[in-house]
Design a protein around this motif. Sequence first.
Motif, PDB file in Angstrom:
ATOM      1  N   ALA A 115       0.839  -1.204   0.000  1.00  0.00           N
ATOM      2  CA  ALA A 115       0.000   0.000   0.000  1.00  0.00           C
ATOM      3  C   ALA A 115       0.878   1.260   0.000  1.00  0.00           C
ATOM      4  O   ALA A 115       0.569   2.232  -0.688  1.00  0.00           O
ATOM      5  N   ASP A 116       1.982   1.239   0.746  1.00  0.00           N
ATOM      6  CA  ASP A 116       2.890   2.386   0.757  1.00  0.00           C
ATOM      7  C   ASP A 116       3.549   2.586  -0.600  1.00  0.00           C
ATOM      8  O   ASP A 116       3.712   3.724  -1.062  1.00  0.00           O
ATOM      9  N   ILE A 174       4.148   5.599  -5.661  1.00  0.00           N
ATOM     10  CA  ILE A 174       4.129   5.665  -7.126  1.00  0.00           C
ATOM     11  C   ILE A 174       3.120   6.709  -7.588  1.00  0.00           C
ATOM     12  O   ILE A 174       3.396   7.494  -8.506  1.00  0.00           O
ATOM     13  N   ASN A 175       1.955   6.742  -6.970  1.00  0.00           N
ATOM     14  CA  ASN A 175       0.952   7.745  -7.348  1.00  0.00           C
ATOM     15  C   ASN A 175       1.422   9.156  -7.028  1.00  0.00           C
ATOM     16  O   ASN A 175       1.176  10.080  -7.800  1.00  0.00           O
ATOM     17  N   THR A 201       5.553  14.371 -11.233  1.00  0.00           N
ATOM     18  CA  THR A 201       6.361  14.444 -12.447  1.00  0.00           C
ATOM     19  C   THR A 201       5.553  14.378 -13.735  1.00  0.00           C
ATOM     20  O   THR A 201       6.119  14.476 -14.816  1.00  0.00           O
ATOM     21  N   GLY A 202       4.251  14.211 -13.631  1.00  0.00           N
ATOM     22  CA  GLY A 202       3.427  14.104 -14.830  1.00  0.00           C
ATOM     23  C   GLY A 202       3.288  15.436 -15.549  1.00  0.00           C
ATOM     24  O   GLY A 202       3.405  16.504 -14.963  1.00  0.00           O
ATOM     25  N   GLN A 203       3.065  15.352 -16.834  1.00  0.00           N
ATOM     26  CA  GLN A 203       2.862  16.557 -17.629  1.00  0.00           C
ATOM     27  C   GLN A 203       1.360  16.680 -17.867  1.00  0.00           C
ATOM     28  O   GLN A 203       0.789  15.979 -18.705  1.00  0.00           O
ATOM     29  N   TRP A 258      -4.407   4.208  -1.256  1.00  0.00           N
ATOM     30  CA  TRP A 258      -4.895   2.843  -1.097  1.00  0.00           C
ATOM     31  C   TRP A 258      -5.707   2.749   0.199  1.00  0.00           C
ATOM     32  O   TRP A 258      -5.270   3.237   1.234  1.00  0.00           O
ATOM     33  N   PRO A 259      -6.875   2.154   0.167  1.00  0.00           N
ATOM     34  CA  PRO A 259      -7.685   2.070   1.384  1.00  0.00           C
ATOM     35  C   PRO A 259      -7.040   1.162   2.431  1.00  0.00           C
ATOM     36  O   PRO A 259      -6.638   0.050   2.135  1.00  0.00           O
ATOM     37  N   ARG A 260      -6.915   1.678   3.625  1.00  0.00           N
ATOM     38  CA  ARG A 260      -6.328   0.940   4.734  1.00  0.00           C
ATOM     39  C   ARG A 260      -7.349   0.844   5.854  1.00  0.00           C
ATOM     40  O   ARG A 260      -8.239   1.671   5.956  1.00  0.00           O
TER      41      ARG A 260
END
Length: 83
Positions: free
Chosen positions: A23-24, A29-30, A36-38, A50-52
Amino acid sequence: MTVALASGGRDHFGWGVDRHMQADIFDAINSNTRATGQWGKGKAPKIPPWPRPKVSKKPETKKTKPARRVSVAEIYSQFTTRR
């Protein structure tokens, strides 16, 4: 099941170290994708984590004096005495 109940309830069943790490990693990554996304002129989309399972906090109790230490002999005597 015992560890899950001690951690806060049945929602914690199956949540070991490996599941928490996955989950971490998913959240990392998200977060990296958002940073860094354009995205052109628009804002980066909100990616839900992520649901915990929720951690239930135990209510704090006020103790007037610290608990008395119990010796092994006292515990043994409680188990061996017949009532």
